[in-house]
Scaffold this active site. Structure first.
Site, mmCIF file in Angstrom:
data_model
loop_
_atom_site.group_PDB
_atom_site.id
_atom_site.type_symbol
_atom_site.label_atom_id
_atom_site.label_comp_id
_atom_site.label_asym_id
_atom_site.label_seq_id
_atom_site.Cartn_x
_atom_site.Cartn_y
_atom_site.Cartn_z
ATOM 1 C CD GLU A 183 -1.616 -3.670 5.247
ATOM 2 O OE1 GLU A 183 -1.070 -4.629 4.652
ATOM 3 O OE2 GLU A 183 -2.836 -3.436 5.168
ATOM 4 C CD GLU A 222 -1.175 -9.940 4.904
ATOM 5 O OE1 GLU A 222 -1.051 -9.005 5.718
ATOM 6 O OE2 GLU A 222 -1.774 -9.823 3.818
ATOM 7 C CG HIS A 272 -1.694 -1.340 1.281
ATOM 8 N ND1 HIS A 272 -2.605 -1.784 0.353
ATOM 9 C CD2 HIS A 272 -1.557 -2.347 2.191
ATOM 10 C CE1 HIS A 272 -3.022 -2.994 0.694
ATOM 11 N NE2 HIS A 272 -2.399 -3.378 1.802
ATOM 12 C CG HIS A 288 0.945 -6.815 2.476
ATOM 13 N ND1 HIS A 288 0.005 -5.934 1.985
ATOM 14 C CD2 HIS A 288 1.718 -7.161 1.413
ATOM 15 C CE1 HIS A 288 0.191 -5.764 0.681
ATOM 16 N NE2 HIS A 288 1.229 -6.499 0.311
#
Length: 282
Positions: free
Chosen positions: A109, A246, A72, A164
């Protein structure tokens, strides 16, 4: 904490009794270890520096290229129309990107992934690797998921890691590594990267657990810390070994406390770097 550090977040004097002329030294002769740990991060920037005069070729990851993909972009929040536009991921059209998730205290995030990616970059560079970031919050939004894949491909990366943090339900804890499924559809063909990507993911999972003291996710991957997906454009369109990590679940209070802690993020970066390093060294 890691022996290497994140220079992006951030002399020895002469011996006693030396004549005044001898005491004046060029900045190039100052020892990088004279300064202690950074007051903000607790990290000693000098720890990752190669020994003065050390040849780059002698470093363990010299000649290897790693692409680090911070999940992101902090600017995505202001560009929702742009990131909602569809791109082709081989199997189907999918949104360019998303805003990502955040903790209950609004630690995003996007901020987390950029911080860990900076730390990871510096650890890898200290070992001689060439490191490319897919973005450095230096653009209004994105890049889109298809462009992220193309950046890794264009760099002919030996490994790509997309960093992430998850946004699952409270009580769901731990990390997991997402591996590419076998996809041969449209522009997507992962047949050559499924095997090496799995090896890369397994190495990262092992070292991430060791460095951070955290466990594989209790809600996905059946306790292995590994998950295989065919719906991620960043994996489908990659032609070089690539995984997503993650690092934890931002919506769980206990995981969120870890993810929000700078010292833990340094451990996370160390674990990822160690996993990549063992993969590249064979």
């Amino acid at each position: 904490m890691s022996a290497a550090a994140c220079a992006a977040l951030a002399g020895c004097g002469s011996g006693s009794g030396a004549a005044p002329r001898a005491a004046a030294k060029s900045p190039t002769t100052k020892s990088p270890t004279a300064k202690g740990p950074d007051a903000k991060t607790g990290v000693n920037p000098a720890a990752s520096a190669p020994a003065p005069g050390a040849a780059r070729a002698a470093l363990p990851l010299a000649g290897r290229t790693v692409v680090v993909d911070p999940g992101h972009n902090p600017g995505n929040f202001q560009h929702t129309a742009d990131i909602n536009k569809k791109v082709d991921i081989g199997t189907n059209p999918k949104e360019c990107d998303t805003t990502g998730t955040s903790t209950a205290d609004n630690y995003t995030e996007a901020a987390f992934t950029l911080d860990v990616s900076h730390r990871l970059r510096d650890l890898l560079k200290a070992q001689g690797a060439t490191v490319v970031l897919t973005h450095d919050a230096d653009r209004p939004f994105g890049p889109c998921i298809d462009e992220r894949a193309r950046l890794g491909n264009a760099a002919k990366a030996d490994a790509v890691v997309s960093v992430h943090a998850d946004g699952s339900a409270a009580g769901h804890r731990g990390f997991h590594v997402i591996l590419p499924a076998l996809v041969q559809s449209g522009a997507a063909d992962t047949s050559k990267i499924v095997g090496p990507s799995r090896t890369l993911g397994e190495r990262i999972a092992t070292h991430f657990a060791s460095a951070t003291g955290t466990s594989p996710a209790n809600y996905i991957g059946s306790g292995t810390g590994l998950d295989i997906r065919s719906d991620l454009g960043g994996l489908n369109l990659s032609t070089v070994p690539k995984v997503f990590l993650e690092c934890g679940n931002m919506r769980d209070p206990k995981d969120a406390a870890l993810l929000s802690n700078a010292a833990w993020r340094q451990k996370a970066a160390r674990g990822i770097a160690d996993g990549i390093g063992t993969y590249l060294k064979g």
